[in-house]
Scaffold this motif. Structure first.
Motif, PDB file in Angstrom:
ATOM      1  N   SER A  30     -12.207  -1.584   2.831  1.00 50.37           N
ATOM      2  CA  SER A  30     -11.156  -0.873   2.110  1.00 50.37           C
ATOM      3  C   SER A  30     -11.678  -0.060   0.943  1.00 50.37           C
ATOM      4  CB  SER A  30     -10.122  -1.868   1.599  1.00 50.37           C
ATOM      5  OG  SER A  30      -9.521  -2.521   2.669  1.00 50.37           O
ATOM      6  N   VAL A  84      -5.040  -5.394   0.773  1.00 47.26           N
ATOM      7  CA  VAL A  84      -5.785  -5.202  -0.464  1.00 47.26           C
ATOM      8  C   VAL A  84      -4.885  -5.257  -1.691  1.00 47.26           C
ATOM      9  CG1 VAL A  84      -7.225  -3.584  -1.747  1.00 47.26           C
ATOM     10  CG2 VAL A  84      -7.715  -4.042   0.630  1.00 47.26           C
ATOM     11  N   ASP A 105       0.867  -1.150   0.000  1.00 50.55           N
ATOM     12  CA  ASP A 105       0.000   0.000   0.000  1.00 50.55           C
ATOM     13  C   ASP A 105       0.923   1.225   0.000  1.00 50.55           C
ATOM     14  OD1 ASP A 105      -2.440   1.084  -0.003  1.00 50.55           O
ATOM     15  OD2 ASP A 105      -2.946   0.611   2.057  1.00 50.55           O
TER      16      ASP A 105
END
Lengths: 398, 398, 398
Positions: free
Chosen positions: C54, B336, B59
């Motif tokens: 998210s 993610v 991220d």
């Protein structure tokens, strides 16, 4: 020995035997059409939307910008309560240089010859007094002009107000000229030299292009139609393009944004990457909810009298601050975003057989036959040699 | 009752029956090798490129920076047309503080004792006149120095020019010293205190490290080889590392960028995150297309004469503006992006059987046999009990 | 002709024949449960984590901000070594306007009436001399105050130091007031007008909301509990919320950050998008490693004596710089990120049958039977009509 050989072979089999799905070919135009059409839709989306429109195959980077600005212009003021005065850049641009914005003075309230002293406050419900009891020694309201001495003095023949320690005479900022003092500022011009960098791609660009020479730069002026590449802007035109009237803004001040958009497609097959200039008013000018309108600030010029006392000229400066906002994202073909986007799209291709299977097993005339050949139903009861039923299916693959 | 029981059972079957693909195992080393090799390539790409090189599992967040700068240095000028003069920081750094840039004065044209008055323009094709008819009252060319009074006056014994309202005497900015007045500026030093934040990760960093103490900071100077952590930079070295000659730049001014790159890998297994300093000239110095070169601006110091008249000293300041550009992207393991990148990579694994099938059915000697067992061809004509042909395939799965 | 017709038909077959996987339905509650449970976990992750937490379906954009600040306040100083003096905004805010930060003077060392001259250096191990031999003509240590004339002069009756060309008298900056001179600055207030833009979404927001009217703005003050929308901040409260004591900071200066977080969810179903204010000290105040503490800079006010000589008042200004840091990322539903995230999630669904197959073939009682029906083993030796063995598998699909 034969055991170890067998184990080795077994291992080799385990690694190199290829297990492939048994398939059934169905020569049905209908089912085939549904399959190909769904496939086509997915591919169309991937190629059309992700690749062409959204440039999903590009790696992106944000712009880093350097800027110098230079304002040019002259003005002359001749109003009743001030001596005639000539103004040049050193007088009306402040601070003289700044990195991403510049301020042009357009209107002002000048209070000359202030000295450290005490004087009666400006009349106001909270400052009017009858006698000294109404004034508190040391009381300082930040919205008033000074620190009360505790005395009540004559402000005029009719009004008495509390006396304050302050720079006297006090500024009377209600006497703001209704027509901007430096109305001539609308014809000032500003040269903006901007160079940008996309550090990730090591790309450097400037807003003064190769083909611009000194003589062009001396006479040109930005015009969206005729001179879109000239980096010299007339202040009035900036205001007009932002949908504002320069003279209106000049009275109470404001903030105008010169937005330079350097969004670039750096792929080889793309065209040149030129800045796009747009102009927008940035401060609040909502007429309904017009709180704290305009833009102004106070500054002072300090002098010393021949006998060494400090005096100052206080200026409440109204004017237009031009914020040059440089933004933009450059995109260039990158392996990782391409892979990620293609991969995500491939996943959708794996949905296509599900759609086609569903159509085949429910919507076609021969679905029974197709089902019988496609699906083998293993009976639960059988232990050693289960009964295999063909032609009935309850489960679904997904 | 038996119907509802049957329905319930049917439903249970529908949900919990497991439909799995029938497969055929082919014990061919060739096909197996192609399958495993393709698989290996995809995994290699995923692990090698996406994960290790591009850090696709991270991220990212952009840096937020705070900066203070402090210039130190002394200079002494002794030129013919000016009194000997000593300069310190309060004289040559302007504005005295700024957030992301600082300007060091290196050269200047000083026009002292200007007053509001009128005087003949500097000679120039557009200002030379023969008589008053050549001059227009009120005309103001922003590239000239004042507003014409309509008179034609003697500029010198040989030339007559239009008289203008202006700050007089006019600035003659062609007399720029050829060697920078404050050539000593090359030995000035600047202390840069920079602290950065990655808000998404709540990480704060400073460019003055823990191990730097006051005594080191008093004597150190940034040197890429010996003192890479010292935040004190000699101006000359900044110019040299940017590929410029300081004295050349000092004459006409320019903009130098001090780029601080805080790109960080914040994962636990990564090393410390230190700033990387680089230096680059930011303004245009293309010798071929040298329009509006250098960097200068005008400012004035205002005085009052004993009799209360305002005078000013106009200074056209040439110098080097140092823009401190702090950029950087921090990356840290994030669920993610990991999932998205892994998922995209998994999609590519689903391509592997297609490649292996294609190889098996076209490039192997026994492809006919493989095809016969893998693919069942359903005849179109049969209605109730279609003829099943094995060994011929027209369709493809993908 | 029949050949071309056959070719055409063959082509049609190639394009429109649909090849589907043959499947086997296993009516085992155990296997079915493992299959559905794994499927459920993947879907839960996709929906729960990627989508809801998210916001993987959102396209994002960074904020572009415009800011004006206005400080209000009054102060009065009455210390022994200075005349009583009143201070207002024009005196203690410098520069008078700036785009993303403002500086409030809180403490200072004033050296009035400096002139270009020469005087003995301040006593210091490196400046104390016995006779002229200890002083080098022209030597200038940037950490000292001037350029040595080569003379050794009496600094006081007991100490002799090198004479320097400088602005004399020299500044003695060790006499910094221990209590901040403008301690009253803690009650100053600042109005922050901030408007932001998300260019990609064409969304504009202001921190002065529609419901705020002029009368509220005249009396309100930011308070996290009672007035969270008021854009007027008391300087003391900013310091307190940043975990600092204002009076402590005021003595040596510092940098406080006013962080405005405009992170926004712009989807229709989301609530309003309001700025969140937080305050943080930005400069180094590590008590252990306290190098170059605080924040100060020098500036001068220039005057002319009646006889035309330049004098200046040098001010070493200590104070608090307030950096307004506007950051934030807006997210809004976007097709491309949705597709990419869904696609990546779908890939994981393709792992589910692998898990279920593995469970079925290893952990169930009837795995032999299942295997016999699922997997067909093609013997390697057979040439024309290979022996097909069922029930043994070495390969795996993935």
């Amino acid at each position: 020995m034969s055991g170890s050989k067998g184990c080795c072979q077994r291992c080799l089999h385990y690694v190199f035997d290829y297990e492939t799905a048994k398939t059934l070919v169905i020569p049905s135009i209908g089912v085939g059409f549904v399959f190909r059409f769904t496939q086509f839709l997915v591919v169309l989306y991937v190629v059309g939307y992700v690749c062409v429109m959204s440039k999903g195959y590009q790696d992106t980077d944000s712009v880093i910008s350097t800027l110098t600005t230079k304002v040019k212009g002259l003005a002359f003021t001749n109003v009743s309560d001030m001596e005639p005065r000539f103004w040049d850049v050193a007088d009306f641009v402040m601070p003289p240089q700044s990195d991403h914005s510049f301020f042009v003075l357009t209107n002002m309230v000048i209070t000359p010859n202030q000295i450290q002293s005490h004087c009666p406050e400006l009349p106001n419900p909270s400052t009017i007094c009858k006698d000294d009891c109404d004034c508190t020694v040391g009381y300082a309201d930040p919205r008033r002009n000074g620190i009360q001495t505790g005395l009540c003095e004559n402000y005029s023949t009719t009004v008495r107000t509390c006396d304050v320690l302050s720079w006297c005479p006090l500024e009377i900022d209600t006497k703001l000229p209704e027509r901007a003092l430096l109305a001539a500022a609308e014809n000032f011009t500003v040269l903006i030299k901007n160079s940008v960098t996309y550090p990730k791609f090591n790309v450097h660009k400037k807003n003064i292009f190769q083909h611009i020479n000194s003589s062009y730069l001396k006479r040109c002026e930005f015009n969206r139609a005729t001179d879109p590449d000239c980096p010299i802007f007339r202040l009035k035109n900036i205001a007009t393009e932002a949908g504002e009237d320069f003279q209106d803004m000049a009275v109470k001040g404001g903030v105008l944004g010169i937005v330079i958009d350097w969004s670039c497609d750096l792929d080889l097959w793309s065209g040149p990457c030129n800045p796009k200039y747009t102009f927008r008013r940035l401060d609040n000018k909502n007429p309904v909810n017009n709180v704290a309108p305009g833009f102004n600030f106070r500054f002072a010029k300090y002098y010393k009298t021949p006998d060494g006392k400090e005096t100052r000229t206080l200026i409440k400066a109204f004017g237009i601050r031009f914020d040059v906002i440089v933004h933009g994202t450059a995109g260039r073909f990158g392996i990782v975003p391409t892979i990620v986007n293609l991969g995500a799209a491939l996943s959708f291709l794996s949905l296509v057989p599900i759609v086609a299977d569903w159509f085949m097993l429910t919507c076609t005339r021969k679905s029974d036959i197709y089902s019988k050949h496609k699906v083998t139903y293993l009976s639960e009861d059988a232990e050693n040699e289960p009964t295999v039923l063909q032609g009935t299916t309850y489960g679904t693959t997904d």
